[in-house]
Enzyme design. Structure first.
Site, PDB file in Angstrom:
ATOM      1  N   ASP A 157     -15.235  -3.032  -1.592  1.00 18.39           N
ATOM      2  CA  ASP A 157     -14.841  -2.784  -0.202  1.00 18.39           C
ATOM      3  C   ASP A 157     -16.113  -2.548   0.582  1.00 18.39           C
ATOM      4  OD1 ASP A 157     -12.223  -2.827  -1.197  1.00 18.39           O
ATOM      5  OD2 ASP A 157     -12.275  -0.680  -1.587  1.00 18.39           O
ATOM      6  N   ASP A 199       0.861  -1.185   0.000  1.00 20.42           N
ATOM      7  CA  ASP A 199       0.000   0.000   0.000  1.00 20.42           C
ATOM      8  C   ASP A 199       0.893   1.229   0.000  1.00 20.42           C
ATOM      9  OD1 ASP A 199      -2.084  -1.746   0.165  1.00 20.42           O
ATOM     10  OD2 ASP A 199      -2.761  -1.155   2.160  1.00 20.42           O
TER      11      ASP A 199
END
Length: 246
Positions: free
Chosen positions: A132, A11
């Site tokens: 998500d 990330d």
């Protein structure tokens, strides 16, 4: 059973390799200042794919860590899937031209499903959808907003569109080392014809073992982040166990 793919995660925030807790940018732990070196390490450990998220891009709605992504692509040979800030066809085309193997479209899958379908038709096997969810409802804009759309309903929108995978993240579990939401993730995989990759919460070798259970055969893979960085998951042992599952 088909081999399940374990994706190590990078990330990116301000050019560094970080992990967040529940998607909170204020709760970022820096794990490596050199994402390309981290990617190379993962490749040397035997992983077959890499999962990269441009966190700044997810909030900005456009690529923000392009230099770090390009540095990763220059250092590794294994395929890379990338999400974060991919909201239009020009961005899809640019990343694929630079060597990204698969783009992940999240917010735009809710806001502009026609774009996702067009991209999947234009680039077969190269477009995935990131779903998500918070309590089963889809979150967007870097998880800052929760929509009224259920995860399974969003997935069904793309059943016949040529989308190659769904990356499903349970936000409540992400970065918290509490284990994957197995029931919800496996149920989603059973409801869709598109392969589902589990994300968020993979915490230990016990989760790797759970990934080898018969019902988990519905899953195409799983993404691991924090547990891999802090040693709760041993890369060699995890890859060996998954190679011999069944």
């Amino acid at each position: 059973m088909d081999p399940v793919i374990l994706f190590p995660a990078i990330d990116l925030k301000e050019g560094r390799c970080v992990r967040l807790k529940q998607g909170d940018m204020a709760q970022a732990t820096i794990f490596n200042d050199d994402p390309a070196a981290q990617a190379r390490q993962f490749e040397e450990q035997g992983f077959r794919w890499l999962h990269v998220v441009d966190l700044d891009g997810a909030f900005a709605g456009k690529p923000m860590n392009a230099a770090a992504v390009e540095a990763i692509l220059a250092r590794v040979a294994f395929p890379v899937q990338l999400g974060g800030g991919i909201r239009d066809m020009a961005t899809v085309e640019a990343w694929l031209a630079k060597g990204i193997s698969r783009v992940i479209i999240g917010t735009a899958a809710v806001r502009d499903p026609a774009f996702v379908k067009a991209a999947a038709r234009a680039f077969p096997g190269k477009v995935a959808v990131g779903i998500d969810a918070r309590d089963g409802q889809v979150a967007v804009e870097g998880w800052a907003e929760t929509s009224a759309l259920a995860a399974a309903d969003l997935g069904r929108r793309f059943e016949d569109a040529g989308v190659c995978a769904i990356i499903y993240t349970d936000i409540a579990r992400d970065g918290m080392l509490q284990g994957i939401n197995w029931d919800g993730t496996i149920a989603l995989a059973g409801a869709l014809s598109i392969p589902v990759i589990a994300s968020g919460g993979l915490a230990s070798m016990a989760d790797i073992e759970r990934l080898c259970a018969p019902d988990a055969a519905l899953l195409a893979g799983a993404i691991t982040g924090r547990a891999l960085y802090d040693g709760r998951i041993d890369a060699a042992a995890a890859l060996a166990r998954l190679a011999n599952r069944g």
